[in-house]
Design a protein around this motif. Structure first.
Motif, mmCIF file in Angstrom:
data_model
loop_
_atom_site.group_PDB
_atom_site.id
_atom_site.type_symbol
_atom_site.label_atom_id
_atom_site.label_comp_id
_atom_site.label_asym_id
_atom_site.label_seq_id
_atom_site.Cartn_x
_atom_site.Cartn_y
_atom_site.Cartn_z
ATOM 1 N N GLN A 125 0.818 -1.206 0.000
ATOM 2 C CA GLN A 125 0.000 0.000 0.000
ATOM 3 C C GLN A 125 0.855 1.261 0.000
ATOM 4 O O GLN A 125 0.484 2.274 -0.603
ATOM 5 N N GLU A 182 -7.511 5.635 -0.764
ATOM 6 C CA GLU A 182 -7.369 4.951 -2.057
ATOM 7 C C GLU A 182 -6.255 3.905 -2.001
ATOM 8 O O GLU A 182 -6.351 2.837 -2.628
ATOM 9 N N ASP A 220 -7.483 0.793 0.018
ATOM 10 C CA ASP A 220 -8.746 0.169 -0.402
ATOM 11 C C ASP A 220 -8.456 -1.248 -0.922
ATOM 12 O O ASP A 220 -7.744 -1.405 -1.929
ATOM 13 N N PRO A 221 -8.985 -2.293 -0.291
ATOM 14 C CA PRO A 221 -8.677 -3.656 -0.769
ATOM 15 C C PRO A 221 -9.353 -3.990 -2.088
ATOM 16 O O PRO A 221 -8.880 -4.857 -2.819
ATOM 17 N N ALA A 222 -10.435 -3.308 -2.418
ATOM 18 C CA ALA A 222 -11.155 -3.609 -3.653
ATOM 19 C C ALA A 222 -10.566 -2.893 -4.863
ATOM 20 O O ALA A 222 -10.916 -3.232 -6.007
ATOM 21 N N ALA A 223 -9.697 -1.914 -4.658
ATOM 22 C CA ALA A 223 -9.137 -1.148 -5.770
ATOM 23 C C ALA A 223 -7.901 -1.838 -6.319
ATOM 24 O O ALA A 223 -7.360 -2.791 -5.734
ATOM 25 N N ASP A 224 -7.434 -1.356 -7.461
ATOM 26 C CA ASP A 224 -6.244 -1.909 -8.107
ATOM 27 C C ASP A 224 -5.012 -1.548 -7.290
ATOM 28 O O ASP A 224 -4.879 -0.427 -6.780
ATOM 29 N N THR A 225 -4.069 -2.454 -7.186
ATOM 30 C CA THR A 225 -2.856 -2.227 -6.397
ATOM 31 C C THR A 225 -1.719 -1.595 -7.202
ATOM 32 O O THR A 225 -0.705 -1.210 -6.604
#
Length: 316
Positions: free
Chosen positions: A162, A208, A211-216
């Protein structure tokens, strides 16, 4: 028709004026205190009669009694200074007050001294910078700058992956050489508004990035082309004057002095002063030779010789 009507109007006005100017008879007031009536067409007060000047009159409002020394004002004796002098005096009082505080109250602040304890970067990672012009109005006074190191963020807030995404979202605001992420804002009128905007922006970036659901963005490399590494020149270590280096230089100087002494003893050293003096004498001889040669030549006789010598006769 208009003339008789005008005549009647003038006569009626004249009669009404005569009736209103007659003194008003009052049985309870003496005759010398009668107040004449004032016509409605006049706005000026009627002059007081000479019979009751200086006497009490029930129709006039008496003035309040004045003190005996009413001719002079005890608060202003015409010996005060001007308003500009008063302002200078106020400024002098303010300066004396500040000097008094510096002399008697400032030394007491030493009792409130506490040793400085460096804050933990993990608990206070954000560092704010403000600009002030000491009360003066300036467009740059509203600018607020915030900087922090992403490496100082706690592990329970952001992990390594992150943190890398946060740096990629920051873009050119991150300096990989110093490891500091820096942002500034001056879009609003006050510092509080700009600081609130920067705080909201940092919270949005953290939300952002975590956020685990967003693109890394794991497949996107970190772009650091906006940073140009400047070479820092350092003093060479071989140039440092250590004790061994000083002894070596002193030995070289001694060898050079010995060689110079041997050359002087063997007349192998060319003296610069002697060379300059010899060249000057040679040049002086070269300049004198044409003059001496010209002086040895015989002068021509006759008119030609006089003309050349400037002794030709002048005809009259």
């Amino acid at each position: 028709m208009a003339a008789p009507l005008k005549r009647l109007c003038c006569q009626a006005v004249r009669q009404s004026t005569q009736h209103t100017t007659r003194p008003r008879r009052r049985p309870d007031v003496p005759q010398w205190q009668w107040q004449p009536l004032r016509p409605y067409s006049s706005t000026t007060p009627c002059p007081a009669s000479h019979h009751h000047q200086g006497e009490d009159n029930h129709f006039l409002t008496p003035f309040p009694p004045s003190p005996e020394d009413s001719t002079t004002d005890p608060t202003y004796e015409e010996d005060d200074i001007s308003s500009l002098a008063h302002s200078e005096l106020d400024q002098h009082r303010e300066l004396r007050d500040m000097v008094r505080i510096a002399a008697w109250e400032m030394p007491l602040l030493s009792t409130l001294h506490t040793p400085f304890a460096r804050p933990d970067p993990a608990t206070l990672p954000l560092r704010w910078r403000y600009t002030t012009y000491m009360g003066e109005t300036h467009p740059a006074a509203r600018k607020v700058v915030v900087e922090f190191k992403p490496a100082d963020l706690r592990a329970d807030v952001v992990n390594t992956q992150q943190r890398g995404k946060l740096l990629k979202l920051a873009g050119p605001r991150y300096n990989p050489l110093t490891g500091i992420l820096k942002m500034s804002c001056e879009s609003f009128e006050t510092q509080a508004q700009n600081k609130r905007y920067l705080g909201d922006t940092i919270l949005s970036l953290l939300a952002e990035a975590t956020d685990p659901a967003a693109d890394t963005f794991a497949d996107v490399p970190l772009d650091t082309r906006h940073v140009k590494a400047k070479p820092r020149l350092r003093f060479p270590t071989a140039w440092l004057l250590t004790a061994e280096r000083k002894a070596e230089l002193e030995a070289r100087r001694r060898v050079l002095l010995l060689e110079e002494g041997r050359k002087v003893e063997g007349d192998r050293v060319v003296s610069g002063v002697t060379a300059i003096e010899t060249a000057r004498q040679v040049d002086a001889k070269r300049l004198e030779e044409p003059v001496m040669a010209e002086a040895r030549l015989p002068l021509a006789r006759g008119k030609q010789g006089k003309r050349e010598m400037g002794q030709a006769g002048v005809r009259r």
